[in-house]
Design a protein around this motif. Structure first.
Motif, short mmCIF file in Angstrom:
data_model
loop_
_atom_site.label_atom_id
_atom_site.label_comp_id
_atom_site.label_asym_id
_atom_site.label_seq_id
_atom_site.Cartn_x
_atom_site.Cartn_y
_atom_site.Cartn_z
N LEU A 240 1.80 -13.25 9.53
CA LEU A 240 2.28 -12.54 10.70
C LEU A 240 2.77 -11.20 10.71
O LEU A 240 2.40 -10.38 11.31
N ASP A 241 3.09 -10.93 9.27
CA ASP A 241 3.37 -9.38 8.89
C ASP A 241 2.21 -8.63 8.83
O ASP A 241 1.99 -7.56 9.28
N GLU A 242 1.11 -9.39 8.15
CA GLU A 242 -0.23 -8.85 8.01
C GLU A 242 -1.09 -8.61 9.39
O GLU A 242 -1.39 -7.41 9.69
N ILE A 243 -0.72 -9.42 10.26
CA ILE A 243 -1.32 -9.27 11.60
C ILE A 243 -0.33 -8.23 12.39
O ILE A 243 -1.31 -7.43 13.06
N LYS A 244 0.76 -8.14 12.25
CA LYS A 244 1.37 -6.88 12.68
C LYS A 244 0.98 -5.56 12.30
O LYS A 244 0.68 -4.48 13.09
N GLU B 97 -1.02 -2.77 14.67
CA GLU B 97 -0.98 -1.36 14.37
C GLU B 97 -2.18 -0.36 14.41
O GLU B 97 -2.19 0.47 14.96
N ASP B 98 -2.74 -0.98 13.11
CA ASP B 98 -4.01 -0.31 12.93
C ASP B 98 -4.97 -0.38 13.74
O ASP B 98 -5.93 0.75 14.13
N LYS B 99 -5.20 -1.32 14.60
CA LYS B 99 -6.18 -1.51 15.60
C LYS B 99 -5.61 -0.83 16.97
O LYS B 99 -6.67 -0.05 17.54
N GLU B 100 -4.35 -0.61 17.07
CA GLU B 100 -4.14 0.36 18.31
C GLU B 100 -4.28 1.81 17.79
O GLU B 100 -4.87 2.68 18.57
N LYS B 101 -4.16 2.44 16.42
CA LYS B 101 -4.35 3.65 16.05
C LYS B 101 -6.02 3.72 16.14
O LYS B 101 -6.35 4.55 16.54
N LEU B 102 -6.66 2.64 15.49
CA LEU B 102 -8.18 2.94 15.83
C LEU B 102 -8.76 3.14 17.34
O LEU B 102 -9.44 3.99 17.28
N LEU B 103 -8.24 2.42 18.08
CA LEU B 103 -8.51 2.52 19.50
C LEU B 103 -8.19 3.88 19.96
O LEU B 103 -8.78 4.46 20.95
N ARG C 35 -6.04 -14.13 13.99
CA ARG C 35 -6.77 -13.50 12.70
C ARG C 35 -8.27 -13.28 13.08
O ARG C 35 -8.77 -12.19 12.40
N VAL C 36 -8.52 -14.03 13.98
CA VAL C 36 -10.10 -13.82 14.30
C VAL C 36 -10.10 -12.34 15.04
O VAL C 36 -11.04 -11.80 15.07
N TYR C 37 -9.20 -12.30 15.94
CA TYR C 37 -9.35 -10.86 16.99
C TYR C 37 -9.02 -9.67 16.12
O TYR C 37 -9.87 -8.85 16.35
N PHE C 38 -8.26 -9.78 15.00
CA PHE C 38 -7.96 -8.76 14.16
C PHE C 38 -9.06 -8.62 13.05
O PHE C 38 -8.83 -7.99 12.06
N GLU C 39 -9.92 -9.48 13.11
CA GLU C 39 -10.94 -9.58 11.88
C GLU C 39 -10.58 -9.71 10.45
O GLU C 39 -11.02 -9.13 9.53
N ALA C 40 -9.57 -10.59 10.51
CA ALA C 40 -8.92 -10.92 9.02
C ALA C 40 -9.40 -12.41 8.68
O ALA C 40 -9.48 -13.20 9.62
N ASN C 41 -9.72 -12.70 7.48
CA ASN C 41 -10.04 -14.03 7.05
C ASN C 41 -8.92 -15.21 7.56
O ASN C 41 -7.96 -14.71 7.10
N PRO C 42 -9.22 -16.25 7.97
CA PRO C 42 -8.20 -17.27 8.16
C PRO C 42 -7.85 -17.91 6.81
O PRO C 42 -8.37 -17.72 5.65
N ILE C 43 -6.59 -18.12 6.80
CA ILE C 43 -5.83 -18.73 5.57
C ILE C 43 -6.34 -20.34 5.33
O ILE C 43 -5.90 -21.05 6.30
N PRO C 44 -7.06 -20.43 4.14
CA PRO C 44 -7.40 -21.89 3.84
C PRO C 44 -6.21 -22.83 4.11
O PRO C 44 -5.16 -22.47 3.98
N GLU C 45 -6.48 -24.13 4.46
CA GLU C 45 -5.33 -25.29 4.62
C GLU C 45 -4.91 -25.51 3.64
O GLU C 45 -3.43 -25.88 3.46
N GLU C 46 -5.52 -25.54 2.32
CA GLU C 46 -4.95 -26.05 0.97
C GLU C 46 -3.99 -24.98 0.52
O GLU C 46 -3.04 -25.19 -0.06
N GLN C 47 -4.25 -23.57 1.08
CA GLN C 47 -3.10 -22.80 0.73
C GLN C 47 -1.64 -22.83 1.29
O GLN C 47 -0.91 -22.79 0.97
#
Length: 324
Positions: free
Chosen positions: A154-158, A162-168, A98-110
């Motif tokens: 993981l679905d979100e990361i996928k 894909e967006d990251k690849e398209k962006l690059l 999630r860090v690599y793809f600039e997404a917020n981490p999922i809180p432990e309580e969630q």
């Protein structure tokens, strides 16, 4: 036969038989009955806790119960392993993917949220092993929820990958004219003297001098937004790369694409010319992000060596007369 007891009578100088009183007889009877009941209870308890008087069905059920207890123990060991594996995946998910793809981490309580509201395990209460069964059921439910949360992540990361690849692929990353065709980089981004209008104005791109007819290449994947004749830019191509990026290619002698056509980085889209307000054969190249022109010097990382980039950077900041 009950034992007969005697006592010595000093008056008659003889032994006389002891006759029990009615109260004593009653007490003895009560004591006898109580002893009998106690021994019967102890005997029954002993018999019920041994296999001597159990029916085959009861013995089978007892063996099945022991087998279920063993299965629950094995299941809990496997769940311990699953929890450790899931913790490892969750840690990598939050600290790496999630860090690599600039997404917020999922809180432990969630990830570890419980189940509120009604007692969902009430139907499991009241049995000999209710505690073990309820605890195992809770662990299974928590693991199931964590797996759902991780699966969605993981679905979100996928999708992000894909967006990251398209962006690059979409980001402009090469020179629009190859080095072998370049005579010089005539003018860079910034305030420049216009060669025809004869006053200083903002030059929103870079000018590459090259022979008329030299090939011009798409600098990133995208869709042709415009391929038209302009009074200022002459023959003009605009590529929409998505993600807010657009590139402009002006003063072409001709173009080889049409509106709506998909292009990939490196495709030939037109040829160097001298159309529009131009002082000589060259390509005027612009990069736009979210509708605003930005300096193209930052977008040649894919085909220039560090030395070549330093040379281009030095030339681009020289305030000279632009070619358009």
């Amino acid at each position: 036969m009950s034992q007969v007891k005697y006592y010595y009578d000093q008056d008659t100088l003889s032994y006389r038989k002891i006759e029990p009183t009615k109260g004593k007889k009653a007490r003895n009877i009560v004591l006898f009955l109580l002893s009998s009941v106690l021994f019967a209870f102890l005997g029954l308890t002993l018999l019920l806790n041994t296999n001597l008087f159990r029916t085959p069905k009861e013995l089978t059920q007892a063996r099945e119960l022991k087998n279920f207890e063993l299965q629950y123990q094995l299941m809990n060991r496997k769940m311990n392993q699953m929890e450790k594996v899931l913790e490892n995946i969750a840690e990598r998910d939050n600290t790496l993917y999630r860090v690599y793809f600039e997404a917020n981490p999922i809180p432990e309580e969630q990830r570890r949220a419980g189940f509120g509201g009604i007692n969902r395990y009430k139907s499991l209460e009241g049995f000999d092993n209710s505690g073990m069964i309820i605890n195992t059921s809770k662990r299974i439910d928590v693991l199931s929820k964590q797996l759902v949360v991780q699966s969605k992540s993981l679905d979100e990361i996928k999708l992000l990958a894909e967006d990251k690849e398209k962006l690059l692929l979409a980001i402009p990353a090469i020179q629009p004219v190859q080095n072998r065709d370049l005579k010089r980089m005539a003018s860079g981004y910034g305030m420049r003297m216009h060669p025809i209008l004869k006053y200083r104005k903002m030059h929103k791109g870079m000018d590459f001098t090259a022979p008329r007819g030299a090939a011009i290449y798409a600098t990133g994947d995208g869709v042709i937004k415009r391929a038209v004749r302009s009074s200022t830019f002459g023959n003009l191509i605009i590529i929409d790369h998505g993600f807010g990026y657009e590139t402009y290619y002006a003063h072409l002698s001709k173009y080889e694409v049409k509106k709506g056509q998909k292009v990939t980085r490196g495709d030939i889209i037109g040829y160097v010319g001298n159309t529009g307000l131009s002082a000589g054969p060259h390509l005027h190249y612009e990069v736009h992000k979210n509708g605003k022109a930005i300096n193209p010097i930052n977008f040649y990382h894919a085909d220039l060596t560090p030395e070549e980039y330093e040379i281009m950077l030095g030339k681009s900041v020289i305030e000279n007369i632009s070619l358009d």
